[in-house]
Design an enzyme around this catalytic site. Structure first.
Site, PDB file in Angstrom:
ATOM      1  N   GLN A 238       0.821  -1.209   0.000  1.00  0.00           N
ATOM      2  CA  GLN A 238       0.000   0.000   0.000  1.00  0.00           C
ATOM      3  C   GLN A 238       0.859   1.265   0.000  1.00  0.00           C
ATOM      4  O   GLN A 238       1.892   1.314   0.669  1.00  0.00           O
ATOM      5  CB  GLN A 238      -0.896  -0.018   1.245  1.00  0.00           C
ATOM      6  CG  GLN A 238      -2.203   0.685   1.025  1.00  0.00           C
ATOM      7  CD  GLN A 238      -3.287   0.179   1.976  1.00  0.00           C
ATOM      8  OE1 GLN A 238      -3.378  -0.990   2.242  1.00  0.00           O
ATOM      9  NE2 GLN A 238      -4.105   1.073   2.466  1.00  0.00           N
TER      10      GLN A 238
ATOM     11  N   SER B 108       4.128  -6.246   2.985  1.00  0.00           N
ATOM     12  CA  SER B 108       2.761  -6.275   3.526  1.00  0.00           C
ATOM     13  C   SER B 108       1.810  -6.910   2.518  1.00  0.00           C
ATOM     14  O   SER B 108       1.938  -8.096   2.193  1.00  0.00           O
ATOM     15  CB  SER B 108       2.332  -4.855   3.928  1.00  0.00           C
ATOM     16  OG  SER B 108       1.084  -4.869   4.582  1.00  0.00           O
ATOM     17  N   LEU B 109       0.879  -6.135   1.990  1.00  0.00           N
ATOM     18  CA  LEU B 109      -0.033  -6.611   0.948  1.00  0.00           C
ATOM     19  C   LEU B 109       0.717  -7.333  -0.172  1.00  0.00           C
ATOM     20  O   LEU B 109       0.232  -8.313  -0.750  1.00  0.00           O
ATOM     21  CB  LEU B 109      -0.784  -5.404   0.380  1.00  0.00           C
ATOM     22  CG  LEU B 109      -1.312  -5.511  -1.047  1.00  0.00           C
ATOM     23  CD1 LEU B 109      -2.540  -6.371  -1.065  1.00  0.00           C
ATOM     24  CD2 LEU B 109      -1.583  -4.145  -1.630  1.00  0.00           C
TER      25      LEU B 109
ATOM     26  N   ARG C  33      -9.409  -8.263   3.354  1.00  0.00           N
ATOM     27  CA  ARG C  33      -8.345  -7.849   4.278  1.00  0.00           C
ATOM     28  C   ARG C  33      -8.352  -6.332   4.443  1.00  0.00           C
ATOM     29  O   ARG C  33      -8.275  -5.810   5.568  1.00  0.00           O
ATOM     30  CB  ARG C  33      -6.995  -8.320   3.727  1.00  0.00           C
ATOM     31  CG  ARG C  33      -5.762  -7.947   4.542  1.00  0.00           C
ATOM     32  CD  ARG C  33      -4.527  -8.473   3.799  1.00  0.00           C
ATOM     33  NE  ARG C  33      -3.264  -8.255   4.516  1.00  0.00           N
ATOM     34  CZ  ARG C  33      -2.453  -7.221   4.334  1.00  0.00           C
ATOM     35  NH1 ARG C  33      -2.771  -6.258   3.481  1.00  0.00           N
ATOM     36  NH2 ARG C  33      -1.315  -7.138   5.003  1.00  0.00           N
TER      37      ARG C  33
ATOM     38  N   HIS D 202      -0.344  -3.144  11.014  1.00  0.00           N
ATOM     39  CA  HIS D 202       0.774  -3.919  11.566  1.00  0.00           C
ATOM     40  C   HIS D 202       1.093  -3.584  13.016  1.00  0.00           C
ATOM     41  O   HIS D 202       2.255  -3.427  13.393  1.00  0.00           O
ATOM     42  CB  HIS D 202       2.016  -3.788  10.673  1.00  0.00           C
ATOM     43  CG  HIS D 202       1.778  -4.276   9.281  1.00  0.00           C
ATOM     44  ND1 HIS D 202       1.580  -5.611   8.990  1.00  0.00           N
ATOM     45  CD2 HIS D 202       1.647  -3.611   8.108  1.00  0.00           C
ATOM     46  CE1 HIS D 202       1.350  -5.746   7.692  1.00  0.00           C
ATOM     47  NE2 HIS D 202       1.374  -4.543   7.136  1.00  0.00           N
TER      48      HIS D 202
ATOM     49  N   GLN E 195       0.621 -11.704   9.989  1.00  0.00           N
ATOM     50  CA  GLN E 195       1.200 -10.543   9.315  1.00  0.00           C
ATOM     51  C   GLN E 195       0.387  -9.267   9.528  1.00  0.00           C
ATOM     52  O   GLN E 195       0.929  -8.174   9.595  1.00  0.00           O
ATOM     53  CB  GLN E 195       1.309 -10.857   7.815  1.00  0.00           C
ATOM     54  CG  GLN E 195       2.042  -9.817   7.017  1.00  0.00           C
ATOM     55  CD  GLN E 195       1.379  -9.559   5.676  1.00  0.00           C
ATOM     56  OE1 GLN E 195       0.173  -9.355   5.597  1.00  0.00           O
ATOM     57  NE2 GLN E 195       2.175  -9.563   4.627  1.00  0.00           N
TER      58      GLN E 195
END
Length: 311
Positions: free
Chosen positions: A11, A92-93, A117, A201, A250
Protein backbone atom coordinates in the site's frame (compact mmCIF):
# COMPACT_ATOMS: atom_id res chain seq x y z
CA UNK A 1 25.91 -18.40 -8.88
CA UNK A 2 23.90 -15.21 -9.27
CA UNK A 3 20.43 -15.34 -7.75
CA UNK A 4 17.40 -13.14 -8.37
CA UNK A 5 14.39 -12.12 -6.31
CA UNK A 6 11.03 -10.79 -7.47
CA UNK A 7 9.62 -8.28 -4.99
CA UNK A 8 6.09 -6.86 -4.94
CA UNK A 9 4.91 -3.47 -3.60
CA UNK A 10 2.38 -2.79 -0.87
CA UNK A 11 0.00 0.00 0.00
CA UNK A 12 1.17 3.50 -0.88
CA UNK A 13 2.46 2.59 -4.35
CA UNK A 14 -0.94 3.01 -6.04
CA UNK A 15 -1.67 5.70 -8.63
CA UNK A 16 -4.46 6.29 -11.14
CA UNK A 17 -3.37 4.85 -14.47
CA UNK A 18 -1.35 1.95 -13.05
CA UNK A 19 -1.37 -1.11 -15.27
CA UNK A 20 -3.15 0.63 -18.16
CA UNK A 21 -0.14 0.74 -20.49
CA UNK A 22 0.42 -3.00 -20.08
CA UNK A 23 -3.29 -3.88 -20.34
CA UNK A 24 -3.57 -1.83 -23.56
CA UNK A 25 -0.60 -3.56 -25.16
CA UNK A 26 -0.50 -7.10 -23.77
CA UNK A 27 -3.43 -9.54 -23.77
CA UNK A 28 -1.98 -11.36 -20.73
CA UNK A 29 -2.19 -8.16 -18.67
CA UNK A 30 -5.71 -7.30 -19.90
CA UNK A 31 -6.89 -10.78 -18.88
CA UNK A 32 -5.62 -10.27 -15.32
CA UNK A 33 -7.70 -7.09 -14.96
CA UNK A 34 -10.74 -8.88 -16.44
CA UNK A 35 -10.28 -11.72 -13.95
CA UNK A 36 -10.15 -9.24 -11.06
CA UNK A 37 -13.32 -7.50 -12.27
CA UNK A 38 -15.10 -10.87 -12.43
CA UNK A 39 -13.81 -12.01 -9.03
CA UNK A 40 -14.95 -8.81 -7.29
CA UNK A 41 -18.11 -8.13 -9.32
CA UNK A 42 -17.12 -4.53 -9.95
CA UNK A 43 -14.85 -2.67 -12.37
CA UNK A 44 -11.62 -2.61 -10.40
CA UNK A 45 -9.86 -2.14 -13.76
CA UNK A 46 -11.60 1.21 -14.29
CA UNK A 47 -10.53 2.36 -10.82
CA UNK A 48 -6.89 1.37 -11.54
CA UNK A 49 -6.84 3.04 -14.95
CA UNK A 50 -8.95 6.17 -14.33
CA UNK A 51 -9.16 6.71 -10.56
CA UNK A 52 -10.31 8.90 -8.91
CA UNK A 53 -7.33 8.94 -6.56
CA UNK A 54 -9.49 9.35 -3.43
CA UNK A 55 -11.37 6.11 -4.22
CA UNK A 56 -8.13 4.33 -5.06
CA UNK A 57 -6.76 5.36 -1.64
CA UNK A 58 -9.56 3.55 0.22
CA UNK A 59 -7.85 0.51 1.76
CA UNK A 60 -10.48 -1.98 0.54
CA UNK A 61 -9.82 -0.75 -3.02
CA UNK A 62 -6.08 -0.11 -2.77
CA UNK A 63 -5.19 -3.66 -1.78
CA UNK A 64 -6.86 -5.54 -4.69
CA UNK A 65 -5.83 -2.77 -7.10
CA UNK A 66 -2.10 -3.03 -6.33
CA UNK A 67 -2.26 -6.84 -6.32
CA UNK A 68 -3.94 -6.82 -9.76
CA UNK A 69 -1.51 -4.31 -11.30
CA UNK A 70 1.40 -6.34 -9.90
CA UNK A 71 0.20 -9.70 -11.26
CA UNK A 72 -0.58 -8.10 -14.64
CA UNK A 73 3.04 -6.91 -14.79
CA UNK A 74 4.27 -10.34 -13.68
CA UNK A 75 2.32 -12.14 -16.42
CA UNK A 76 3.81 -9.85 -19.07
CA UNK A 77 7.31 -10.34 -17.64
CA UNK A 78 6.80 -14.13 -17.74
CA UNK A 79 5.61 -13.98 -21.35
CA UNK A 80 8.22 -11.55 -22.69
CA UNK A 81 11.33 -12.83 -20.89
CA UNK A 82 12.81 -16.07 -19.56
CA UNK A 83 13.65 -14.42 -16.23
CA UNK A 84 13.12 -16.67 -13.22
CA UNK A 85 13.29 -15.86 -9.51
CA UNK A 86 15.02 -17.83 -6.77
CA UNK A 87 12.97 -16.04 -4.10
CA UNK A 88 9.72 -14.08 -3.95
CA UNK A 89 8.84 -11.43 -1.36
CA UNK A 90 6.36 -8.61 -0.96
CA UNK A 91 5.89 -5.69 1.41
CA UNK A 92 2.76 -6.27 3.53
CA UNK A 93 -0.03 -6.61 0.95
CA UNK A 94 2.70 -7.46 -1.59
CA UNK A 95 3.20 -10.83 0.10
CA UNK A 96 -0.07 -11.94 -1.55
CA UNK A 97 1.38 -11.02 -4.97
CA UNK A 98 4.50 -13.03 -4.05
CA UNK A 99 2.35 -16.04 -3.13
CA UNK A 100 0.43 -15.83 -6.41
CA UNK A 101 3.77 -15.57 -8.25
CA UNK A 102 5.00 -18.67 -6.39
CA UNK A 103 1.90 -20.61 -7.44
CA UNK A 104 0.66 -20.98 -3.85
CA UNK A 105 -2.64 -19.07 -4.20
CA UNK A 106 -4.83 -18.61 -7.27
CA UNK A 107 -5.08 -14.98 -8.35
CA UNK A 108 -8.90 -14.80 -8.06
CA UNK A 109 -8.73 -16.14 -4.48
CA UNK A 110 -5.98 -13.65 -3.62
CA UNK A 111 -7.85 -10.64 -5.02
CA UNK A 112 -11.01 -11.53 -3.08
CA UNK A 113 -8.98 -12.15 0.08
CA UNK A 114 -7.14 -8.82 -0.02
CA UNK A 115 -10.40 -6.97 -0.72
CA UNK A 116 -11.70 -8.46 2.55
CA UNK A 117 -8.35 -7.85 4.28
CA UNK A 118 -8.50 -4.16 3.40
CA UNK A 119 -12.06 -3.90 4.67
CA UNK A 120 -11.23 -5.69 7.93
CA UNK A 121 -8.13 -3.56 8.55
CA UNK A 122 -10.11 -0.37 8.00
CA UNK A 123 -13.00 -1.51 10.21
CA UNK A 124 -10.73 -2.71 13.05
CA UNK A 125 -10.03 0.87 14.14
CA UNK A 126 -12.43 3.82 13.58
CA UNK A 127 -10.98 6.62 11.44
CA UNK A 128 -9.03 9.04 13.64
CA UNK A 129 -8.49 6.58 16.49
CA UNK A 130 -5.25 5.19 15.08
CA UNK A 131 -2.35 6.53 13.02
CA UNK A 132 1.13 5.78 11.74
CA UNK A 133 4.34 7.81 11.69
CA UNK A 134 7.79 7.51 10.14
CA UNK A 135 10.78 8.03 12.41
CA UNK A 136 14.02 8.50 10.44
CA UNK A 137 17.55 7.93 11.64
CA UNK A 138 16.58 6.04 14.78
CA UNK A 139 17.96 2.67 15.94
CA UNK A 140 15.38 -0.08 16.67
CA UNK A 141 16.43 -0.33 20.35
CA UNK A 142 16.04 3.43 20.88
CA UNK A 143 12.66 3.43 19.12
CA UNK A 144 11.45 0.59 21.35
CA UNK A 145 12.25 2.78 24.38
CA UNK A 146 10.44 5.77 22.80
CA UNK A 147 7.33 3.65 22.15
CA UNK A 148 7.40 2.27 25.69
CA UNK A 149 7.55 5.79 27.13
CA UNK A 150 4.83 7.07 24.78
CA UNK A 151 2.32 4.24 25.27
CA UNK A 152 0.82 5.35 28.63
CA UNK A 153 -1.70 2.50 28.49
CA UNK A 154 -2.30 2.81 24.74
CA UNK A 155 -0.80 0.93 21.79
CA UNK A 156 2.24 2.22 19.89
CA UNK A 157 4.90 -0.03 18.38
CA UNK A 158 7.21 -0.43 15.37
CA UNK A 159 5.13 -1.52 12.36
CA UNK A 160 7.53 -1.44 9.40
CA UNK A 161 11.29 -1.95 9.54
CA UNK A 162 11.85 -0.65 6.00
CA UNK A 163 15.57 0.06 5.80
CA UNK A 164 18.36 1.14 8.14
CA UNK A 165 17.18 4.38 9.70
CA UNK A 166 13.65 4.20 8.34
CA UNK A 167 11.14 2.70 10.75
CA UNK A 168 7.37 3.28 10.81
CA UNK A 169 5.37 3.10 14.03
CA UNK A 170 1.63 2.49 14.46
CA UNK A 171 -0.96 2.60 17.21
CA UNK A 172 -3.48 4.83 18.96
CA UNK A 173 -3.26 8.40 17.64
CA UNK A 174 -2.46 9.90 21.04
CA UNK A 175 0.39 7.47 21.67
CA UNK A 176 1.79 7.93 18.15
CA UNK A 177 1.74 11.72 18.59
CA UNK A 178 3.52 11.39 21.95
CA UNK A 179 6.15 9.16 20.33
CA UNK A 180 6.76 11.81 17.65
CA UNK A 181 7.29 14.49 20.31
CA UNK A 182 9.59 12.26 22.40
CA UNK A 183 11.60 11.35 19.27
CA UNK A 184 11.99 15.02 18.34
CA UNK A 185 13.01 15.78 21.93
CA UNK A 186 15.78 13.19 21.58
CA UNK A 187 17.03 14.87 18.40
CA UNK A 188 15.24 12.80 15.77
CA UNK A 189 13.84 15.76 13.84
CA UNK A 190 12.44 13.69 10.98
CA UNK A 191 9.46 12.21 12.80
CA UNK A 192 6.19 12.70 10.93
CA UNK A 193 2.65 11.38 10.66
CA UNK A 194 1.84 9.39 7.51
CA UNK A 195 -1.30 9.92 5.41
CA UNK A 196 -2.84 6.49 6.04
CA UNK A 197 -6.37 5.56 7.03
CA UNK A 198 -5.58 3.00 9.77
CA UNK A 199 -2.73 1.88 12.08
CA UNK A 200 -1.51 -1.19 10.18
CA UNK A 201 0.77 -3.92 11.57
CA UNK A 202 0.22 -3.34 15.27
CA UNK A 203 -1.83 -4.98 18.03
CA UNK A 204 -4.89 -2.87 17.12
CA UNK A 205 -5.14 -5.05 13.97
CA UNK A 206 -5.55 -8.36 15.84
CA UNK A 207 -9.38 -8.34 15.29
CA UNK A 208 -8.77 -7.87 11.55
CA UNK A 209 -6.44 -10.88 11.56
CA UNK A 210 -9.08 -13.01 13.29
CA UNK A 211 -11.66 -12.08 10.64
CA UNK A 212 -9.12 -12.68 7.87
CA UNK A 213 -8.54 -16.23 9.17
CA UNK A 214 -12.18 -17.00 8.39
CA UNK A 215 -11.84 -15.74 4.82
CA UNK A 216 -8.60 -17.69 4.29
CA UNK A 217 -10.03 -20.94 5.65
CA UNK A 218 -11.59 -22.20 2.37
CA UNK A 219 -8.72 -20.89 0.18
CA UNK A 220 -6.66 -23.68 -1.38
CA UNK A 221 -2.90 -23.27 -0.89
CA UNK A 222 -0.83 -25.22 -3.43
CA UNK A 223 2.84 -26.23 -3.09
CA UNK A 224 5.15 -23.24 -3.57
CA UNK A 225 7.28 -23.37 -6.74
CA UNK A 226 9.65 -20.74 -5.29
CA UNK A 227 10.22 -19.93 -1.59
CA UNK A 228 8.54 -16.77 -0.29
CA UNK A 229 10.45 -14.69 2.27
CA UNK A 230 7.75 -13.68 4.75
CA UNK A 231 7.25 -10.33 6.47
CA UNK A 232 6.65 -11.96 9.87
CA UNK A 233 9.78 -14.10 10.05
CA UNK A 234 12.10 -12.50 7.45
CA UNK A 235 13.01 -16.02 6.33
CA UNK A 236 12.15 -18.19 3.34
CA UNK A 237 9.02 -20.32 3.62
CA UNK A 238 8.35 -23.24 1.26
CA UNK A 239 5.75 -24.95 3.45
CA UNK A 240 2.23 -24.51 2.02
CA UNK A 241 0.81 -25.59 5.38
CA UNK A 242 2.21 -22.45 7.08
CA UNK A 243 1.03 -19.86 4.53
CA UNK A 244 -2.35 -19.01 6.10
CA UNK A 245 -1.00 -18.78 9.65
CA UNK A 246 1.75 -16.41 8.51
CA UNK A 247 -0.74 -14.24 6.58
CA UNK A 248 -3.00 -13.95 9.64
CA UNK A 249 -0.07 -13.03 11.90
CA UNK A 250 1.20 -10.54 9.31
CA UNK A 251 -1.81 -8.22 9.78
CA UNK A 252 -0.80 -7.28 13.34
CA UNK A 253 2.94 -8.07 13.29
CA UNK A 254 5.65 -5.66 12.09
CA UNK A 255 6.88 -5.92 8.51
CA UNK A 256 10.55 -6.99 8.69
CA UNK A 257 11.46 -5.72 5.22
CA UNK A 258 15.03 -4.71 6.10
CA UNK A 259 15.76 -8.20 7.49
CA UNK A 260 13.91 -9.92 4.61
CA UNK A 261 16.10 -8.21 2.02
CA UNK A 262 19.16 -8.99 4.15
CA UNK A 263 18.19 -12.68 4.28
CA UNK A 264 17.89 -12.85 0.48
CA UNK A 265 21.24 -11.10 -0.01
CA UNK A 266 22.83 -13.53 2.47
CA UNK A 267 21.37 -16.40 0.39
CA UNK A 268 23.14 -15.08 -2.71
CA UNK A 269 20.59 -12.71 -4.29
CA UNK A 270 22.36 -9.92 -6.19
CA UNK A 271 19.46 -8.72 -8.36
CA UNK A 272 16.00 -7.57 -7.21
CA UNK A 273 13.21 -6.95 -9.70
CA UNK A 274 10.27 -4.94 -8.32
CA UNK A 275 7.09 -5.98 -10.13
CA UNK A 276 4.08 -3.68 -9.95
CA UNK A 277 3.41 0.03 -9.51
CA UNK A 278 6.21 2.34 -8.40
CA UNK A 279 9.83 1.87 -7.33
CA UNK A 280 9.51 2.15 -3.55
CA UNK A 281 10.97 -1.27 -2.77
CA UNK A 282 13.82 -0.94 -5.25
CA UNK A 283 14.72 2.28 -3.43
CA UNK A 284 14.63 0.53 -0.05
CA UNK A 285 16.87 -2.28 -1.36
CA UNK A 286 19.42 0.33 -2.45
CA UNK A 287 19.30 1.88 1.04
CA UNK A 288 19.93 -1.54 2.57
CA UNK A 289 22.82 -2.40 0.22
CA UNK A 290 24.00 0.03 -2.48
CA UNK A 291 25.91 -2.70 -4.33
CA UNK A 292 22.78 -4.69 -5.21
CA UNK A 293 21.30 -4.33 -8.71
CA UNK A 294 17.61 -3.36 -8.93
CA UNK A 295 15.07 -3.05 -11.74
CA UNK A 296 11.33 -2.57 -11.90
CA UNK A 297 8.54 -3.61 -14.25
CA UNK A 298 5.35 -1.57 -14.31
CA UNK A 299 4.90 -0.52 -17.96
CA UNK A 300 6.35 -1.07 -21.45
CA UNK A 301 9.22 1.36 -20.88
CA UNK A 302 10.47 -0.32 -17.71
CA UNK A 303 10.00 -3.77 -19.29
CA UNK A 304 12.11 -2.73 -22.29
CA UNK A 305 14.80 -1.34 -19.99
CA UNK A 306 14.93 -4.68 -18.13
CA UNK A 307 15.20 -6.64 -21.39
CA UNK A 308 17.98 -4.33 -22.60
CA UNK A 309 19.97 -5.19 -19.49
CA UNK A 310 20.26 -8.62 -21.10
CA UNK A 311 18.76 -10.57 -18.22
Amino acid sequence: MSKKAFIFPGQGSQFAGMGKDLADNFKKAALVFEEADDALNFKLSRLCFDGPEEDLRLTANTQPAILTASIAALRVLEEETSLKADFMAGHSLGEYSALVAAGAIKFADAVRTVRARGTFMQEAVPVGVGSMAAILGVEPEVLAEICSEAAQGEVVAPANFNSPGQIVIAGNSGAVNRAIEIAKGKGFRKAMLLPVSAPFHCALMIPAGERLAGVLEPVVVSPLTVPVVTNVEASANSDAGRVKELLVRQVSAPVKWDASVGAMIAAGVDKFVEIGPGKVLAGLVKRIDKSIATSNVQDQESLRALIQEGL
